[in-house]
Enzyme design. Sequence first.
Site, PDB file in Angstrom:
ATOM      1  N   ARG A 186       4.515 -43.642  26.760  1.00  0.00           N
ATOM      2  CA  ARG A 186       5.297 -43.545  28.009  1.00  0.00           C
ATOM      3  C   ARG A 186       6.318 -42.417  27.915  1.00  0.00           C
ATOM      4  NH1 ARG A 186       9.601 -46.637  28.836  1.00  0.00           N
ATOM      5  NH2 ARG A 186       8.746 -48.459  27.792  1.00  0.00           N
ATOM      6  N   TYR A 220       2.647 -36.017  54.033  1.00  0.00           N
ATOM      7  CA  TYR A 220       1.678 -37.063  53.693  1.00  0.00           C
ATOM      8  C   TYR A 220       2.294 -38.451  54.005  1.00  0.00           C
ATOM      9  CZ  TYR A 220      -0.831 -40.334  50.760  1.00  0.00           C
ATOM     10  OH  TYR A 220      -1.504 -41.438  50.308  1.00  0.00           O
ATOM     11  N   ASP A 262       5.628 -29.813  47.849  1.00  0.00           N
ATOM     12  CA  ASP A 262       4.364 -30.423  47.447  1.00  0.00           C
ATOM     13  C   ASP A 262       3.265 -29.372  47.639  1.00  0.00           C
ATOM     14  OD1 ASP A 262       1.928 -31.811  47.414  1.00  0.00           O
ATOM     15  OD2 ASP A 262       2.817 -33.638  48.218  1.00  0.00           O
ATOM     16  N   LYS A 284      -6.202 -34.589  43.375  1.00  0.00           N
ATOM     17  CA  LYS A 284      -6.934 -33.758  44.325  1.00  0.00           C
ATOM     18  C   LYS A 284      -7.566 -32.562  43.597  1.00  0.00           C
ATOM     19  CE  LYS A 284      -5.479 -36.816  47.236  1.00  0.00           C
ATOM     20  NZ  LYS A 284      -4.137 -37.189  47.089  1.00  0.00           N
TER      21      LYS A 284
HETATM   22  N1  PLP Z   1       0.902 -35.340  48.427  1.00  0.00           N
HETATM   23  C1  PLP Z   1      -0.114 -35.038  49.249  1.00  0.00           C
HETATM   24  C2  PLP Z   1      -0.070 -33.771  50.043  1.00  0.00           C
HETATM   25  C3  PLP Z   1      -1.209 -35.906  49.363  1.00  0.00           C
HETATM   26  O1  PLP Z   1      -2.220 -35.591  50.190  1.00  0.00           O
HETATM   27  C4  PLP Z   1      -1.208 -37.104  48.600  1.00  0.00           C
HETATM   28  C5  PLP Z   1      -2.328 -38.061  48.698  1.00  0.00           C
HETATM   29  O2  PLP Z   1      -3.193 -37.941  49.537  1.00  0.00           O
HETATM   30  C6  PLP Z   1      -0.118 -37.378  47.769  1.00  0.00           C
HETATM   31  C7  PLP Z   1       0.913 -36.472  47.691  1.00  0.00           C
HETATM   32  C8  PLP Z   1      -0.081 -38.628  46.943  1.00  0.00           C
HETATM   33  O3  PLP Z   1      -0.963 -38.506  45.872  1.00  0.00           O
HETATM   34  P1  PLP Z   1      -1.623 -39.750  45.100  1.00  0.00           P
HETATM   35  O4  PLP Z   1      -2.584 -40.384  46.033  1.00  0.00           O
HETATM   36  O5  PLP Z   1      -2.237 -39.109  43.911  1.00  0.00           O
HETATM   37  O6  PLP Z   1      -0.518 -40.684  44.752  1.00  0.00           O
END
Ligand code: PLP
Length: 409
Positions: A58, A111, A183, A208
């Site tokens: 961790r 998101y 992000d 992703k």
């Molecule tokens: N940021 C974006 C732009 C996303 O599209 C997503 C998920 O679809 C996330 C963050 C969150 O990621 P996770 O599903 O890996 O927690």
Amino acid sequence: MEHSKHIETQAIHAGRINDEQFGSLATPLYQTSTFMFDNAQQGADRFAGDAEGYIYSRLGNPTTRQLEMRVATLEKMEDAAATATGMGAVSGALLANLQCGDHMIASKAIYGCSYALISHMLTRFGIEVSFVDMTEPSNIESYVQSNTKLIFLETPVNPNLVVFDLEAIGAMAKKHKLISVVDNTFLTPVLQQPGKYGIDIVVHSATKYLNGHGDVVAGIICGTSEMINNIKMTVLKDIGATMSPHDAWLIIRGIKTLPVRMERHCKNAQAIAEFLEGSPYVDKVHYPGLKSHEGNRFIGTQMQAAGGIISFELNTDLEGGAEFINRMQLFSIAVSLGDAESLIQHPASMTHSPYTQEERLDAGISDSLIRISVGLENSDDLIADLKQSLEKVQVLDNSLLPTKSQQVA
Ligand code: PLP
């Protein structure tokens, strides 16, 4: 590494830890929860920070560390912290830097779960939030207050692909001493490096494109060594959303092909966006690679290419949209993005359902929006799949449809 200047080379070599014992070419997987100390004093010294060495997974793990060093290099940032999910990365970056009484500014459209975290959760802990339209950087500045600490955004925005001016936002954040968090999931460091514009923290859903094979949920946070150390020693150590070494191992493998995959995702998406734009069954296509898109002016500067995500609105009603999705054969109906497989989903009822309908419309996310993640298949096959389903759409405005004789031609 001396010759590792280009991102294609860095994706394969950066942060490599040599296996001196056996010379393994692939990164060794240290699938262990804990690490043995030679003696009690060594354990105490590691806990006190007086001696180098791993303690417990961790708190750090050699496989995960290699991934962190690789992504930090790709993003041209000092360091990185791997997290259990993309939401672990978003929440880690925010929780480590905000406290009760602080104010933050976030883009209106983000998101769905990032929106839920900021709007529903952080506010419960006394953090004030303004959700702002970021298309005009001067508009953002008018929301800065004496207690504003941080600004959070995505560009291009999930799901409507609006592009924001990172240079202007980075400069504005510096001027007001705000911590800026971007992000970068949609474009990856291959296509966009927000750190170049003074952005302090870059987060990813590594689920992703970074991993790219749809078999992991994971995240990563990049920033200065000081910021990353703070995130690791507070949120990650004590809340615990750390990445499994096995997931890190899979993502290291995935990143080796990230630059070639992104090239193909972009090429396929460009062909599909152009096809959709020319279709009478489609009202509007949102893809920065199209000349008609507001964000197209940033291609070649802030972003190298437009990425693999497209959203669009059909010339039909909600039911017609659902039927269109149901008829797809190659595109799987699934959330997530960045995989080899092409995916299709309906943001209003799926990824962006944490918003109320009113909030969603205010954020520019229409109920009829459909989002696709263009995969690595042959683009002609993907277009043929879209075409067969589009041609069965019950249109609202049939004056746009070709006549029988035009169809034959
Ligand atoms: N940021 C974006 C732009 C996303 O599209 C997503 C998920 O679809 C996330 C963050 C969150 O990621 P996770 O599903 O890996 O927690």
